[in-house]
Design a protein around this motif. Structure first.
Motif, mmCIF file in Angstrom:
data_model
loop_
_atom_site.group_PDB
_atom_site.id
_atom_site.type_symbol
_atom_site.label_atom_id
_atom_site.label_comp_id
_atom_site.label_asym_id
_atom_site.label_seq_id
_atom_site.Cartn_x
_atom_site.Cartn_y
_atom_site.Cartn_z
ATOM 1 N N LEU A 96 0.827 -1.201 0.000
ATOM 2 C CA LEU A 96 0.000 0.000 0.000
ATOM 3 C C LEU A 96 0.868 1.260 0.000
ATOM 4 N N ASP B 181 -12.507 -1.122 -2.449
ATOM 5 C CA ASP B 181 -13.167 -0.274 -3.438
ATOM 6 C C ASP B 181 -14.388 -0.931 -4.078
ATOM 7 N N GLU C 215 -3.437 -2.220 -2.482
ATOM 8 C CA GLU C 215 -4.850 -2.546 -2.278
ATOM 9 C C GLU C 215 -5.141 -2.787 -0.812
ATOM 10 N N PRO D 232 -11.966 -6.601 -1.805
ATOM 11 C CA PRO D 232 -11.336 -5.302 -2.034
ATOM 12 C C PRO D 232 -12.211 -4.156 -1.533
#
Length: 251
Positions: free
Chosen positions: A9, A68, A59, A66
């Motif tokens: 990340l 998102d 991610e 995930p």
């Protein structure tokens, strides 16, 4: 299953990376402590894990999915946030403030029902503050407000909690009571991510440690490796003897 995970990340603002190479994993009953100097990016890491700002690389996943791809309500059902202080412009009774944690489980325009109120009362009881239910939050002490904040997060019924410096500004007695509550919550199977400026608190709570220094360099590992005078003195630009005293290792 991992409650929270992040892989390679990178976090920051407006395209400017504050820290990169962050990988973490949190499972039920574990506590991850995040340490670093002011301005290093701890709050930005939290905001990225919560989905409030997008990652600049890598991610985040909650419950293996995930971040998102999850709706705001789905995120709230998997991860609850406890800020440093309670900002309540109105004198809500504590139980009504805690009841707000049930929002993620309600439909649009739906009012809380008996099950939601029972969850709020159970959260107050878990934190040992059921007697504060009718009290206006604006009249509570700092320590009581912090427990109310955590109760609101518990009412959210998420399996993982992010706590941003939960012991900041508390006196010794309230700090000790708070740390004991956090230990108990982990013992009950919740996953905790705790940001702290107190190495001794991390030494007491952490199963895993993540540090970020002023240059955005990341280190992660077990407490025995990272909560040492040598590592912490470099992290905070202090003498090792000073850090040894902070960890209670000085004679």
């Amino acid at each position: 299953m991992e409650l929270i995970s992040a892989s390679d990340l990178a976090v920051g603002h407006r395209g400017r990376v504050l820290a990169r190479g962050i990988s973490l994993s949190l499972r039920a009953g574990e506590t991850l402590c995040l340490l670093g100097p002011n301005g290093a990016g701890k709050t930005t890491i939290f905001r990225t894990l919560l989905g409030l700002i997008p990652p600049l690389g890598g991610e985040v996943a909650l419950g293996g999915e995930p971040l998102d791809r999850l709706t705001r309500a789905e995120r709230a059902r998997r991860l609850a946030y406890v800020p440093q202080s309670l900002a309540a412009p109105f004198a809500y009774p504590a139980r009504e403030f805690v009841l707000q944690g049930r929002t993620a489980h309600l439909g649009l325009f739906a009012a809380p029902g008996p099950a939601d109120r029972a969850a709020a009362e159970a959260a107050l009881a878990t934190m040992g503050i059921a007697h504060l239910g009718p009290e206006p939050v604006t009249r509570l002490s700092g320590g009581q407000r912090q427990l109310v904040l955590i109760a609101r997060a518990l009412a959210q019924a998420a399996p993982a909690l992010l706590l941003d410096e939960p012991a900041a500004s508390l006196d010794f007695g309230n700090r000790e009571r708070l740390l004991a509550r956090l230990e108990a919550l982990a013992g009950q199977g919740l996953g905790l991510v705790v940001s702290t400026h107190e190495p001794a608190h991390a030494l007491r709570l952490a199963d895993h440690v993540l540090t970020v220094d002023a240059a955005g360099r990341i280190a992660s590992g077990p407490p025995a490796e990272l909560l040492t005078p040598e590592h912490l003195s470099a992290l905070y630009d202090l003498a090792p003897e000073t850090m040894a005293r902070a960890l209670g290792q000085a004679g």
